[in-house]
Structure formats: C-alpha cells, structure tokens
Design a protein around this motif. Structure first.
Motif, short mmCIF file in Angstrom:
data_model
loop_
_atom_site.label_atom_id
_atom_site.label_comp_id
_atom_site.label_asym_id
_atom_site.label_seq_id
_atom_site.Cartn_x
_atom_site.Cartn_y
_atom_site.Cartn_z
N GLY A 271 0.85 -1.19 0.00
CA GLY A 271 0.00 0.00 0.00
C GLY A 271 0.88 1.24 0.00
N THR A 272 0.28 2.35 -0.33
CA THR A 272 0.98 3.63 -0.32
C THR A 272 1.53 3.91 1.08
OG1 THR A 272 -0.69 4.38 -1.91
CG2 THR A 272 0.62 6.10 -0.85
N PRO A 273 2.71 4.53 1.20
CA PRO A 273 3.18 4.93 2.53
C PRO A 273 2.08 5.68 3.30
CG PRO A 273 4.90 5.31 0.92
CD PRO A 273 3.67 4.89 0.14
N GLY A 274 1.96 5.35 4.58
CA GLY A 274 0.96 6.00 5.43
C GLY A 274 -0.37 5.26 5.52
N THR A 275 -0.54 4.21 4.73
CA THR A 275 -1.83 3.49 4.78
C THR A 275 -1.93 2.56 6.00
OG1 THR A 275 -0.92 1.91 3.19
CG2 THR A 275 -2.37 3.61 2.31
N GLY A 276 -0.83 2.32 6.67
CA GLY A 276 -0.91 1.52 7.90
C GLY A 276 -0.24 0.16 7.82
N LYS A 277 0.67 -0.01 6.89
CA LYS A 277 1.32 -1.32 6.73
C LYS A 277 2.07 -1.76 7.98
CE LYS A 277 3.71 0.16 3.21
NZ LYS A 277 3.13 1.52 3.15
N THR A 278 2.92 -0.87 8.50
CA THR A 278 3.76 -1.27 9.63
C THR A 278 2.91 -1.53 10.87
OG1 THR A 278 5.60 -0.07 8.70
CG2 THR A 278 5.74 -0.55 11.04
N THR A 279 1.92 -0.68 11.10
CA THR A 279 1.04 -0.85 12.26
C THR A 279 0.30 -2.19 12.15
OG1 THR A 279 0.71 1.54 12.17
CG2 THR A 279 -0.77 0.31 13.60
N THR A 280 -0.26 -2.46 10.98
CA THR A 280 -1.01 -3.69 10.77
C THR A 280 -0.10 -4.91 10.90
OG1 THR A 280 -2.44 -2.48 9.24
CG2 THR A 280 -2.54 -4.88 9.12
N ASP B 74 -3.35 13.89 5.79
CA ASP B 74 -3.04 14.30 7.17
C ASP B 74 -1.93 13.44 7.77
OD1 ASP B 74 -4.96 16.19 6.96
OD2 ASP B 74 -6.47 15.15 8.19
N ARG B 75 -2.02 12.13 7.52
CA ARG B 75 -0.98 11.24 8.09
C ARG B 75 0.39 11.57 7.51
NH1 ARG B 75 -3.71 5.27 7.51
NH2 ARG B 75 -5.53 5.64 8.81
N LEU B 76 0.44 11.84 6.20
CA LEU B 76 1.75 12.09 5.56
C LEU B 76 2.31 13.46 5.94
CD1 LEU B 76 1.25 10.46 2.02
CD2 LEU B 76 2.44 9.52 4.00
N PRO C 183 -9.72 -1.59 3.54
CA PRO C 183 -9.69 -0.19 3.97
C PRO C 183 -8.88 -0.02 5.25
CG PRO C 183 -11.85 -1.13 4.41
CD PRO C 183 -11.05 -2.19 3.70
N SER C 184 -8.15 1.08 5.36
CA SER C 184 -7.36 1.34 6.56
C SER C 184 -7.47 2.82 6.92
CB SER C 184 -5.91 0.93 6.31
OG SER C 184 -5.12 1.18 7.44
N ASN C 185 -8.69 3.21 7.28
CA ASN C 185 -8.94 4.61 7.60
C ASN C 185 -8.99 4.87 9.11
OD1 ASN C 185 -9.34 5.53 4.86
ND2 ASN C 185 -11.19 4.27 4.88
N HIS C 186 -9.72 3.99 9.80
CA HIS C 186 -9.99 4.23 11.22
C HIS C 186 -9.49 3.06 12.05
CE1 HIS C 186 -12.32 7.50 9.67
NE2 HIS C 186 -12.99 6.65 8.91
N ILE C 187 -9.49 3.29 13.33
CA ILE C 187 -9.00 2.27 14.26
C ILE C 187 -9.84 0.98 14.16
CG2 ILE C 187 -10.20 2.82 16.44
CD1 ILE C 187 -6.46 2.80 16.03
N GLU C 188 -11.12 1.15 13.84
CA GLU C 188 -12.00 -0.03 13.69
C GLU C 188 -11.54 -0.88 12.50
OE1 GLU C 188 -13.15 3.13 13.81
OE2 GLU C 188 -13.99 3.12 15.84
N ASP C 189 -11.06 -0.21 11.43
CA ASP C 189 -10.55 -0.95 10.27
C ASP C 189 -9.32 -1.75 10.68
OD1 ASP C 189 -12.42 0.31 8.57
OD2 ASP C 189 -11.06 2.00 8.23
N LEU C 190 -8.47 -1.08 11.45
CA LEU C 190 -7.24 -1.73 11.89
C LEU C 190 -7.59 -3.00 12.67
CD1 LEU C 190 -4.14 -1.46 12.13
CD2 LEU C 190 -4.51 -0.08 14.17
N SER C 191 -8.53 -2.87 13.63
CA SER C 191 -8.90 -4.04 14.44
C SER C 191 -9.49 -5.14 13.58
CB SER C 191 -9.97 -3.68 15.49
OG SER C 191 -9.59 -2.55 16.16
P1 DAT Z 1 2.86 2.70 6.64
O1 DAT Z 1 3.67 1.60 7.26
O2 DAT Z 1 1.95 2.20 5.56
O3 DAT Z 1 3.69 3.84 6.16
P2 DAT Z 1 2.03 3.25 9.35
O4 DAT Z 1 1.70 1.91 9.89
O5 DAT Z 1 3.34 3.84 9.72
O6 DAT Z 1 1.89 3.28 7.75
O7 DAT Z 1 0.82 4.21 9.77
C1 DAT Z 1 0.87 5.61 9.51
C2 DAT Z 1 0.17 6.33 10.63
O8 DAT Z 1 -1.22 6.10 10.55
C3 DAT Z 1 0.57 5.89 12.03
O9 DAT Z 1 0.54 7.04 12.85
C4 DAT Z 1 -0.52 4.94 12.48
C5 DAT Z 1 -1.72 5.47 11.74
N1 DAT Z 1 -2.64 4.42 11.27
C6 DAT Z 1 -2.35 3.39 10.47
N2 DAT Z 1 -3.43 2.65 10.20
C7 DAT Z 1 -4.47 3.27 10.84
C8 DAT Z 1 -5.87 2.99 10.95
N3 DAT Z 1 -6.46 1.95 10.33
N4 DAT Z 1 -6.62 3.82 11.69
C9 DAT Z 1 -6.06 4.89 12.32
N5 DAT Z 1 -4.74 5.19 12.26
C10 DAT Z 1 -3.96 4.40 11.53
#
Ligand code: DAT
Length: 194
Positions: A33-42, A127-129, A168-176
C-alpha cells in the motif's frame, strides 16, 4: 510513491482461500500500500497475534545496505531489488513471514499466500503524511499513488486474483477488523500438500 479498491480475493473475507503451496508449513503474507496506509502498524499487530516474523523491507534495506543510492527528488533510498530478494529467499522458503513494503512487483510470485493492499481515504492519508513531515513532490507523489490505486494495480498484475485482498485502513476499527481477519486466516491456513 516514494522511490518507486474494492475487495479482491475469492470471497472478499480472506478466510476461505487459505490453502497455499510452496511446501511451507506456515504462510507468507505481503502487506503493501501507499506509505501512510498503515502497513507497519497492521503487520506488527498481526505478527504479534499470529507469531509471524515481521519483515519491514525499508528497515532491512537500511540495516543491510541493500540499496544503490539516494533519490534526491523523493528523498528515499533507491533499493536494490535483487539484493533484497537474495536476502529474503531462505526465510520465505521456510514461511511464517509478514512482509511490509510499498511495492510488490519484484518479489517472486510464489513467495506469498496472501497479498494485502491497504487503502486509505485521501484526506486521511494527506493528514498522516503531512504529520510525518512529507511535503513537495514526496507528498504529491504518494497522494497520486493512492488516488490512482497504483499498488492495487501492481498487486493485481503481479499475483493471482484470489491471493490479492484490498482492505480499507482509515480508522481504528478498520485496523482491528483487518488484524482480526488476517489472524484468523493465518490460524486456518493449511499448506496445499497437508
Ligand atoms: P505505513 O507503514 O503504511 O507507512 P504506518 O503503519 O506507519 O503506515 O501508519 C501511519 C500512521 O497512521 C501511524 O501514525 C498509524 C496510523 N494508522 C495506520 N493505520 C491506521 C488505521 N487503520 N486507523 C487509524 N490510524 C492508523
């Protein structure tokens, strides 16, 4: 994108098509995914929950010097894809890895049992970027990458349709829900031979 849709997959849930090949005992997942989409967090949450080895390609490239130089315009390392693949080969053969990278077309197709493409609404991604300090061409290029679904297209042209899943990776609910679904998928995975 720096340096370089809707749900795919057979049923959209990611749970049904979890039989893989390659003789691995555990699956390999690629999260792109594009940088900032939440790859590392997920990846880090799935790795913890499923006991997978999280491979952050960006970190690996830096740590092992798997690059050819520095891209001045996009302010990032120019990675050497061949060296990256050589570095990963043995681990990927064993399985049990979750790979985190904003590119996916240079890995051997048979390394992955699931390819996840994270997608983020443009305003949220912007906003994230910006809060990460991105600006100028680096910011615009990454935003365009998400608008034009570059990674989703790249994944669809590099892997079998049933392997690719856009989430989708917009909100914390998506992450969960993404973490829960992927963890369940790993738990239910069986290699094709077993
Ligand atoms: P990436 O690894 O794709 O560059 P990241 O995991 O570093 O992205 O996440 C970028 C920021 O967004 C980081 O502050 C965590 C936040 N984030 C990621 N996924 C999210 C989600 N589904 N809901 C809310 N915040 C999220």
């Amino acid at each position: 994108m720096e340096g370089g849709g809707s749900c795919g997959g057979s049923d959209g849930s990611g749970v049904a098509s979890n039989y893989g090949g390659g003789g691995r005992e555990r699956p390999n997942i690629l999260v792109t995914g594009t940088p900032g989409t939440g790859k590392t967090t997920t990846c880090s949450l799935v790795a913890d929950a499923s006991h997978l080895h999280h491979i952050d390609i960006g970190k690996l490239v830096k740590a092992k010097h798997l690059y050819d130089g520095w891209d001045e315009e996009f302010e990032c390392l120019i990675i050497n894809e061949e060296l990256v693949c050589d570095e990963l080969e043995d681990m990927m053969e064993v399985g049990g890895n979750i790979v985190d990278y904003h590119g996916c077309d240079f890995f051997p197709e048979n390394w992955f049992d699931r390819v996840v493409v994270l997608q983020t609404n443009i305003t949220i991604l912007h906003d994230r970027l910006t809060s990460r300090g991105y600006m100028g061409p680096k910011l615009t290029n990454n935003i365009d990458c998400e608008i034009f679904q570059v990674l989703h297209e790249e994944a669809r042209s590099s892997y079998a349709e049933e392997v690719v899943l856009a989430l989708p990776s917009n909100h914390i609910e998506d992450l969960s829900s993404n973490v829960r679904m992927l963890t369940e998928w790993v738990d239910n995975w069986r290699s094709a031979g077993s």
